[in-house]
Write a protein that holds these residues in place. Structure first.
Motif, PDB file in Angstrom:
ATOM      1  N   ILE A   4      11.369 -13.071  -2.271  1.00 49.02           N
ATOM      2  CA  ILE A   4      10.484 -12.027  -1.769  1.00 49.02           C
ATOM      3  C   ILE A   4      11.183 -11.326  -0.610  1.00 49.02           C
ATOM      4  O   ILE A   4      11.580 -11.968   0.367  1.00 49.02           O
ATOM      5  N   LYS A  19       6.967  -2.059   1.767  1.00 52.92           N
ATOM      6  CA  LYS A  19       6.498  -2.854   0.638  1.00 52.92           C
ATOM      7  C   LYS A  19       7.107  -4.248   0.676  1.00 52.92           C
ATOM      8  O   LYS A  19       8.050  -4.517   1.419  1.00 52.92           O
ATOM      9  N   GLU A  20       6.553  -5.113  -0.167  1.00 55.30           N
ATOM     10  CA  GLU A  20       7.160  -6.398  -0.455  1.00 55.30           C
ATOM     11  C   GLU A  20       7.626  -6.370  -1.905  1.00 55.30           C
ATOM     12  O   GLU A  20       6.919  -5.863  -2.783  1.00 55.30           O
ATOM     13  N   VAL A  21       8.844  -6.878  -2.136  1.00 52.53           N
ATOM     14  CA  VAL A  21       9.465  -6.799  -3.459  1.00 52.53           C
ATOM     15  C   VAL A  21       9.774  -8.220  -3.923  1.00 52.53           C
ATOM     16  O   VAL A  21      10.435  -8.990  -3.213  1.00 52.53           O
ATOM     17  N   LEU A  22       9.313  -8.554  -5.129  1.00 53.44           N
ATOM     18  CA  LEU A  22       9.508  -9.889  -5.701  1.00 53.44           C
ATOM     19  C   LEU A  22      10.583  -9.822  -6.781  1.00 53.44           C
ATOM     20  O   LEU A  22      10.499  -8.995  -7.703  1.00 53.44           O
ATOM     21  N   ILE A  29      10.048  -8.089 -10.227  1.00 50.31           N
ATOM     22  CA  ILE A  29       8.814  -8.542 -10.850  1.00 50.31           C
ATOM     23  C   ILE A  29       7.597  -7.797 -10.311  1.00 50.31           C
ATOM     24  O   ILE A  29       6.638  -7.514 -11.033  1.00 50.31           O
ATOM     25  N   ALA A  30       7.635  -7.468  -9.023  1.00 47.88           N
ATOM     26  CA  ALA A  30       6.483  -6.789  -8.416  1.00 47.88           C
ATOM     27  C   ALA A  30       6.925  -6.036  -7.171  1.00 47.88           C
ATOM     28  O   ALA A  30       7.866  -6.444  -6.483  1.00 47.88           O
ATOM     29  N   ILE A  31       6.249  -4.915  -6.902  1.00 48.62           N
ATOM     30  CA  ILE A  31       6.390  -4.160  -5.662  1.00 48.62           C
ATOM     31  C   ILE A  31       4.977  -3.905  -5.151  1.00 48.62           C
ATOM     32  O   ILE A  31       4.229  -3.129  -5.752  1.00 48.62           O
ATOM     33  N   GLU A  32       4.599  -4.582  -4.092  1.00 55.82           N
ATOM     34  CA  GLU A  32       3.226  -4.525  -3.606  1.00 55.82           C
ATOM     35  C   GLU A  32       3.201  -4.426  -2.088  1.00 55.82           C
ATOM     36  O   GLU A  32       4.195  -4.688  -1.411  1.00 55.82           O
ATOM     37  N   ILE A  35       2.539  -9.741  -1.090  1.00 57.67           N
ATOM     38  CA  ILE A  35       2.711 -10.665  -2.212  1.00 57.67           C
ATOM     39  C   ILE A  35       2.522 -12.086  -1.712  1.00 57.67           C
ATOM     40  O   ILE A  35       3.198 -12.517  -0.769  1.00 57.67           O
ATOM     41  N   LYS A 349       8.983  -2.074 -11.180  1.00 54.81           N
ATOM     42  CA  LYS A 349       8.606  -3.309 -11.860  1.00 54.81           C
ATOM     43  C   LYS A 349       9.299  -3.350 -13.215  1.00 54.81           C
ATOM     44  O   LYS A 349       9.181  -2.434 -14.026  1.00 54.81           O
TER      45      LYS A 349
END
Length: 390
Positions: A4, A19-22, A29-32, A35, A349
């Motif tokens: 993360i 943002k937070e990037v997984l 997997i995700a940009i939220e 997370i 994503k």
């Protein structure tokens, strides 16, 4: 390993804010905004506050297996090391031959690309070189593009240069047509990368091909358009007609003093003149020979291209020439990926986890991930290649 990246200001290359990037399995997997994971699996958390997060740089012209030789055999430039790319924030390279397709071969070029991939870098190549008729690795341009995984197009084909084979309109048309068809059959772009010299013909051959055939201008991808102001003006016309133009980041003090423009300056100038943002790119020409010729085409000096020049040109465009971040970053990520038909140059994503972190205060490169693996951490390259003793 799950990763993360927290607190970075993300440009994907469109601005997304903080943002937070997984990352997992080599993918985003995700940009939220936030997370939270409920898992027993190890998670690496990277505090990226105060940093930009950009896509990894896409370098559309690198002489990965070495190049040159215009000053004799001793001047054959060395091959690129994977650390040369990672230390410059480059996560995708496109290799090509140039002047020398005699002592430099396509077999070596493809083998080098495969080796770089084994070392964790995204690597592609062009078949061909300066010379026409096109030399290939297998039976033809079509066979190379269709059956060699790493081969995505043709290049560098030389025009307006005393070192090239002075191709005709008919020859260029046939090269581009074959590359385009092979690309369609293999789900590739089949782009023709064109080395443009300082000759007075500039880009006229490419314009004539588009005028006299069914081929679009964007089948060609001319580079070195910042070589002089007249060529730059021709490039602006070419781009406004629908073509994409590329500026070379590696240069010499001599050339800059004798009419060449820095890549960042050329980028800013074209934007000022209304060239569409998506038609402008920069590349390093890393490990190329940079022969210095006087006005009689006599060799007066010799230097070597440097992959570091690409990130430095990005930095210069933003800091010195005030190009907006989201526009400057497109020129070295999304735009070259698009003209070459590569699924790279963006953060979303499901995209490949090719990412870089850049300090917002100093605009220094700090961290690099390629296919989800951290290859540079806090300014130190972790992956230096197969023969590294580190």
């Amino acid at each position: 390993m799950l990763t993360i990246i927290r607190g970075a200001t993300v440009f994907a290359p469109a601005p997304l804010g903080v943002k937070e990037v997984l990352l997992a399995g080599g993918k985003v997997i995700a940009i939220e905004d936030s997370i939270t994971l409920d898992t027993n699996v190890d998670v690496e958390v990277v505090n990226a506050q105060g940093n930009y997060l950009f896509p990894g740089l896409v370098d559309s012209l690198v002489h990965i297996s070495g190049g040159g030789g215009e000053a004799g055999f001793a001047s054959r430039t060395p091959e690129m090391n994977v650390a040369d790319a990672f230390s410059a924030g480059i996560t995708t390279v496109v290799g090509a031959l140039g002047t020398d397709d005699i002592s430099r071969t396509h077999a070596d070029l493809v083998a080098k690309a495969k080796g770089l991939k084994q070392e964790g870098l995204n690597a592609f190549v062009h078949t061909g070189s300066y010379h026409v008729p096109i030399k290939t690795l297998s039976q033809s341009i079509s066979h190379d593009i269709m059956f060699i995984e790493e081969c995505i197009g043709v290049g560098e084909v030389a025009i307006a240069d005393h070192r090239g084979r002075q191709p005709t309109i008919e020859e260029l048309t046939k090269i581009a047509a074959e590359a385009r068809t092979a690309g369609l059959l293999s789900k590739k772009r089949g782009t023709v990368s064109v080395h443009v010299g300082s000759g007075v013909g500039h880009l006229s051959l490419l314009l004539e091909v588009a005028k006299t055939s069914e081929l679009p201008l964007d089948q060609f991808y001319p580079t070195h358009i910042n070589r002089n102001s007249d060529l730059l003006l021709a490039g602006i016309e070419f781009a406004k007609r629908g073509g994409t133009i590329d500026f070379t980041a590696s240069t010499t003090d001599y050339d800059l003093a004798n009419g060449e423009l820095a890549a960042a300056e050329a980028l800013a100038y074209c934007l000022e003149k209304g060239v569409p943002v998506d038609k402008l790119t920069m590349s390093s020409d890393g490990h190329a020979s940079l022969p210095i010729y006087d006005n009689r085409n006599q060799l007066v000096g010799f230097e070597v291209g440097d992959e570091q020049a690409l990130f430095q040109s990005l930095r210069q465009a933003i800091i010195e020439f005030k190009v907006p971040v989201e526009i400057a970053i497109r020129s070295v990520t999304q735009n070259p990926a698009h003209i070459l038909g590569l699924p790279k140059g963006h953060v979303a994503k499901g995209s490949d986890a090719d990412l870089i972190l850049v300090d917002m205060a100093t605009f220094e490169l700090t961290d690099v991930w390629c296919l989800g693996k951290r290859v540079m951490k806090e300014g130190q390259v972790l992956n230096r290649g197969f023969f590294s003793k580190a």
